[in-house]
Write an enzyme that holds these catalytic residues in place. Structure first.
Site, PDB file in Angstrom:
ATOM      1  N   ASN A  10      -8.293  71.328 -39.824  1.00  0.00           N
ATOM      2  CA  ASN A  10      -8.009  71.114 -40.848  1.00  0.00           C
ATOM      3  C   ASN A  10      -7.085  69.873 -40.539  1.00  0.00           C
ATOM      4  OD1 ASN A  10      -6.287  70.220 -43.082  1.00  0.00           O
ATOM      5  ND2 ASN A  10      -6.964  71.783 -44.202  1.00  0.00           N
ATOM      6  N   GLU A  37     -10.527  68.406 -44.617  1.00  0.00           N
ATOM      7  CA  GLU A  37      -9.297  67.647 -45.396  1.00  0.00           C
ATOM      8  C   GLU A  37      -9.160  66.186 -44.868  1.00  0.00           C
ATOM      9  OE1 GLU A  37      -5.659  68.882 -47.875  1.00  0.00           O
ATOM     10  OE2 GLU A  37      -6.054  69.917 -46.234  1.00  0.00           O
ATOM     11  N   TYR A 108     -14.743  73.764 -46.278  1.00  0.00           N
ATOM     12  CA  TYR A 108     -13.511  73.800 -46.434  1.00  0.00           C
ATOM     13  C   TYR A 108     -13.213  74.480 -48.045  1.00  0.00           C
ATOM     14  CZ  TYR A 108      -8.723  71.762 -48.351  1.00  0.00           C
ATOM     15  OH  TYR A 108      -7.596  71.722 -49.035  1.00  0.00           O
ATOM     16  N   ASP A 152     -11.681  75.616 -42.475  1.00  0.00           N
ATOM     17  CA  ASP A 152     -10.589  75.951 -43.320  1.00  0.00           C
ATOM     18  C   ASP A 152     -10.991  76.878 -44.724  1.00  0.00           C
ATOM     19  OD1 ASP A 152      -8.209  76.823 -44.706  1.00  0.00           O
ATOM     20  OD2 ASP A 152      -7.537  74.714 -44.878  1.00  0.00           O
ATOM     21  N   ASN A 154      -9.040  79.165 -46.017  1.00  0.00           N
ATOM     22  CA  ASN A 154      -7.869  79.401 -46.729  1.00  0.00           C
ATOM     23  C   ASN A 154      -7.761  81.034 -47.256  1.00  0.00           C
ATOM     24  OD1 ASN A 154      -6.120  77.339 -47.459  1.00  0.00           O
ATOM     25  ND2 ASN A 154      -8.044  75.985 -48.085  1.00  0.00           N
ATOM     26  N   ASP A 255      -0.478  70.885 -40.641  1.00  0.00           N
ATOM     27  CA  ASP A 255       0.134  72.449 -40.814  1.00  0.00           C
ATOM     28  C   ASP A 255      -0.895  73.252 -40.221  1.00  0.00           C
ATOM     29  OD1 ASP A 255      -1.582  71.856 -42.747  1.00  0.00           O
ATOM     30  OD2 ASP A 255      -0.121  72.311 -44.463  1.00  0.00           O
ATOM     31  N   HIS A 256      -2.059  72.655 -39.987  1.00  0.00           N
ATOM     32  CA  HIS A 256      -2.885  73.596 -39.311  1.00  0.00           C
ATOM     33  C   HIS A 256      -3.087  73.234 -37.495  1.00  0.00           C
ATOM     34  CE1 HIS A 256      -5.125  75.390 -42.895  1.00  0.00           C
ATOM     35  NE2 HIS A 256      -4.768  74.233 -43.305  1.00  0.00           N
TER      36      HIS A 256
END
Length: 265
Positions: A10, A37, A108, A152, A154, A255-256
């Site tokens: 991501n 993303e 995603y 991702d 989530n 942040d990934h």
């Protein structure tokens, strides 16, 4: 017999992090990179940059400012397809065929917002509906398929996938209903959890660390939101896995962290 080195990441805006992509390529030399993303429309995707990096095969599904998935490859990509999940028109999935007749699915999954109650949070309701649709889709896949699902998703399904099971039970990504739906999704095609094969529970395993921590490494309040699954016929072809945590500390990071696997074909 050959080998494919595949990364899922991501990127949190691909155009904003081309320096990080170049660093990833220089250091790890993947054959295939699956991005989530990307946050860019197809006609504005930086295809020339990737071509110059040696990734001449592209499969992209983008939209303005939000979502977006892409597969950049040094090996040929066949049968490129995109699917509109939950009839939302979001760019959240792209499918390609890799050499060895491997079906690669790059996902995603919706993050789900902040409140884990579908009655008052439409984003969380969308996430649960998305997981249900993925489960039905997984159940329809041929049992002898050679499929890889990455992305991702989530959800951090296990206690050792989060920094504090107790504190995150009511936090979106680790709530019981999400973890239960992910388990049902995995069972629908007997998906094999590649990351947990190489790093078995109860060893901690994270791929995401919040931007909110001043020192993310010292705080280490991570979650495993990124996943690599294979269908049963491919599980013995997975030869290695690594979460590339160093990338989380690069300049202007996502942040990934990227997750890298190697596959024999």
């Amino acid at each position: 017999m050959g080998r494919i080195r595949l990364v899922t990441w991501n990127i949190n805006s691909v155009r904003a992090r081309l320096d990080s992509v170049e660093k990833l390529v220089d250091k790890y030399n993947p054959d295939v990179i699956c991005f989530q993303e990307t946050k860019v429309q197809d006609h504005m995707f930086p295809g020339k940059f990737f071509h110059e990096q040696g990734y001449s095969h592209h499969a992209i599904a983008g939209q303005k400012s939000y979502n977006g998935v892409a597969v950049m490859s040094r090996v040929p990509l066949l049968n490129i397809d995109r699917r509109d999940w939950c009839a939302k028109g979001d760019a959240r999935h792209v499918e390609v065929t890799l050499p060895g007749n491997i079906q690669l699915h790059n996902f995603y999954v919706p993050a789900g917002g902040d409140e884990p109650d579908p009655a008052i949070n439409d984003k969380f309701a969308h996430k649960l509906d998305f997981l249900d649709e993925m489960t039905a889709w997984s159940g329809d896949l041929p049992k002898d398929s050679r499929a890889i699902l990455v992305g991702d998703l989530n959800i951090a399904p296990y206690e050792s996938d989060v920094w504090s099971h107790k504190k995150l039970l009511k936090v979106v990504s680790h709530t019981p209903i999400e973890c239960e739906k992910m388990n049902t999704l995995m069972q629908a095609h007997d998906w094999f959890d590649v990351m947990r094969h190489f790093v078995p529970e109860p060893e901690r395993l994270y791929s995401w660390w919040s931007y909110r921590a001043r020192d993310w490494r010292a705080a280490d309040k991570g979650r495993r939101l990124d996943h690599v699954w294979t269908s049963p016929d491919l599980k013995d072809s997975m030869t290695s896995m690594a979460v590339l945590e160093d990338a989380r500390g690069w300049n202007k990071p996502s942040d990934h962290a990227p997750v890298m696997v190697e596959i024999t074909i």
